[in-house]
Scaffold this motif. Structure first.
Motif, PDB file in Angstrom:
ATOM      1  N   ASP A 123       0.852  -1.190   0.000  1.00 45.26           N
ATOM      2  CA  ASP A 123       0.000   0.000   0.000  1.00 45.26           C
ATOM      3  C   ASP A 123       0.883   1.234   0.000  1.00 45.26           C
ATOM      4  O   ASP A 123       2.072   1.180   0.346  1.00 45.26           O
ATOM      5  CB  ASP A 123      -0.953   0.000   1.198  1.00 45.26           C
ATOM      6  N   LYS A 124       0.297   2.353  -0.388  1.00 40.37           N
ATOM      7  CA  LYS A 124       1.054   3.595  -0.532  1.00 40.37           C
ATOM      8  C   LYS A 124       1.619   4.078   0.799  1.00 40.37           C
ATOM      9  O   LYS A 124       2.732   4.589   0.865  1.00 40.37           O
ATOM     10  CB  LYS A 124       0.163   4.670  -1.159  1.00 40.37           C
ATOM     11  N   GLY A 174       4.705   2.178   1.636  1.00 40.39           N
ATOM     12  CA  GLY A 174       5.782   2.611   0.757  1.00 40.39           C
ATOM     13  C   GLY A 174       6.355   3.954   1.169  1.00 40.39           C
ATOM     14  O   GLY A 174       7.578   4.148   1.187  1.00 40.39           O
ATOM     15  N   ALA A 175       5.478   4.874   1.544  1.00 35.87           N
ATOM     16  CA  ALA A 175       5.946   6.192   1.991  1.00 35.87           C
ATOM     17  C   ALA A 175       6.723   6.082   3.293  1.00 35.87           C
ATOM     18  O   ALA A 175       7.745   6.764   3.483  1.00 35.87           O
ATOM     19  CB  ALA A 175       4.750   7.126   2.159  1.00 35.87           C
ATOM     20  N   ASN A 179      10.195   4.698   2.539  1.00 33.69           N
ATOM     21  CA  ASN A 179      11.058   5.725   1.954  1.00 33.69           C
ATOM     22  C   ASN A 179      11.536   6.711   3.009  1.00 33.69           C
ATOM     23  O   ASN A 179      12.705   7.116   3.020  1.00 33.69           O
ATOM     24  CB  ASN A 179      10.311   6.461   0.844  1.00 33.69           C
TER      25      ASN A 179
END
Length: 329
Positions: A173-174, A177-178, A181
């Motif tokens: 999911d985003k 991922g964020a 990062n």
């Protein structure tokens, strides 16, 4: 040393690809970083080794020699970096271990854990069906593949590091991922850093903030330390010691959720030189002790030592980190 247990399922898989010169390979299909110990019993002797660190979705060699002993036993526990109660896989066979990396050789009939820095954990038998090499998996429910365990394991460690993770599942999911990062930037991981470097950095960062239930002492010096604790429950002082904490290892001195606002800590080198001390006085002795009351130590045949205060107010778990310069704040 008591530990809360969450039983993992164990699945043996004889066809998993084995690294060169590997006789016993351990694979982690859980979402937790695991530390595993194995014991080989060949009457009248046993040899126990630990700890093999296994990141989620990874496999590691625990023993290289052919599996020719009469019996093999296995235990695994989750990393202290994870929040919440400790998770472990075990059985009904008590085996002596140490908190730091170790190899213990003793007679099968020897009384368990007579050395001051050893304690017993429950191991389970490993059925390798007489094979000289074997691969086994640690599993949790619901079952995960190795690749799924990597993703869920990363999510769990990100949550342990304070990131908001919606669900502990194997779906990308985003938000995850964020978070990854962002963590990579904060940890200064290069673009070529792989999963091994990522999980190492995630564990180290989480270990600085996560506190399992109870009172844990981590020794970040290069030498063994002896640790004692002092408490004043309901106005009555009590002091206990000594716990041996090897260099680079952690030991849980209190295994139940904390209720006291303050716990006092004393840490010494093997020669008696204090590394952590303070103004709060408690009675101590050179050998293992539990002493009620902090007054009149000398007249009762005890020494008097100064302990440092650690603030445990409102916390069910606390990690005291001891560096070469003293107690980390």
């Amino acid at each position: 040393m008591a530990r809360a247990l969450l039983l993992f399922c164990l699945v043996a898989a004889a066809l998993w690809p084995r690294p060169a010169q590997a006789a016993l390979t351990l694979c982690n299909r859980t979402s937790y970083i695991l530390y595993a110990a194995t014991s080989a019993i060949q009457s009248p002797r046993s040899e126990t080794r630990g700890w093999t660190r296994i990141a989620p979705g990874d496999c590691e060699v625990a023993r290289k020699e052919p599996l020719t002993a009469e019996t093999y036993l296995v235990h695994a526990r989750s990393a202290l970096a994870h929040s919440g109660p400790a998770r472990a896989w075990g059985g009904n066979y008590p085996v002596c271990v140490k908190d730091a990396n170790f190899t213990l050789r003793q007679a099968v009939t020897q009384p368990y854990c007579t050395a001051g820095d050893t304690f017993a954990l429950s191991f389970a038998p490993l059925d390798n069906h007489g094979q000289r090499d074997w691969t086994m998996h640690f599993d949790e429910k619901p079952a995960l593949t190795l690749s799924q365990a990597q993703l869920v394991g990363a999510k769990r460690l990100l949550k342990d590091n304070g990131y908001r993770i919606a669900a502990m599942d194997a779906k990308p999911d985003k938000a995850t991922g964020a978070a990854l990062n962002d963590f990579r930037k904060k940890a200064r991981l290069g673009p070529d850093a792989g999963n091994r470097e990522l999980f190492t950095a995630l564990e180290r960062a989480a270990a600085r903030t996560a506190a399992p239930a109870g009172y844990t002492v981590c020794n970040e010096t290069r030498e063994m330390l002896l640790v004692a604790l002092g408490e004043v429950p309901r106005g009555r002082s009590v002091s206990r010691g000594w716990w041996t904490v090897q260099a680079g290892a952690c030991a849980r001195a209190i295994t139940t959720p904390l209720a006291a606002n303050d716990i006092f800590l004393l840490a010494q080198r093997g020669n008696g030189q204090a590394v952590v001390a303070g103004p709060q006085k408690f009675c101590t002795t050179p050998s293992a002790f539990e002493i009620q009351g902090a007054g009149n130590c000398a007249t009762r045949g005890y020494a008097e030592s100064g302990f440092a205060r650690t603030d445990t107010r409102g916390r069910s778990g606390y990690i005291a980190r001891i560096t070469p310069s003293g107690l980390a704040r």
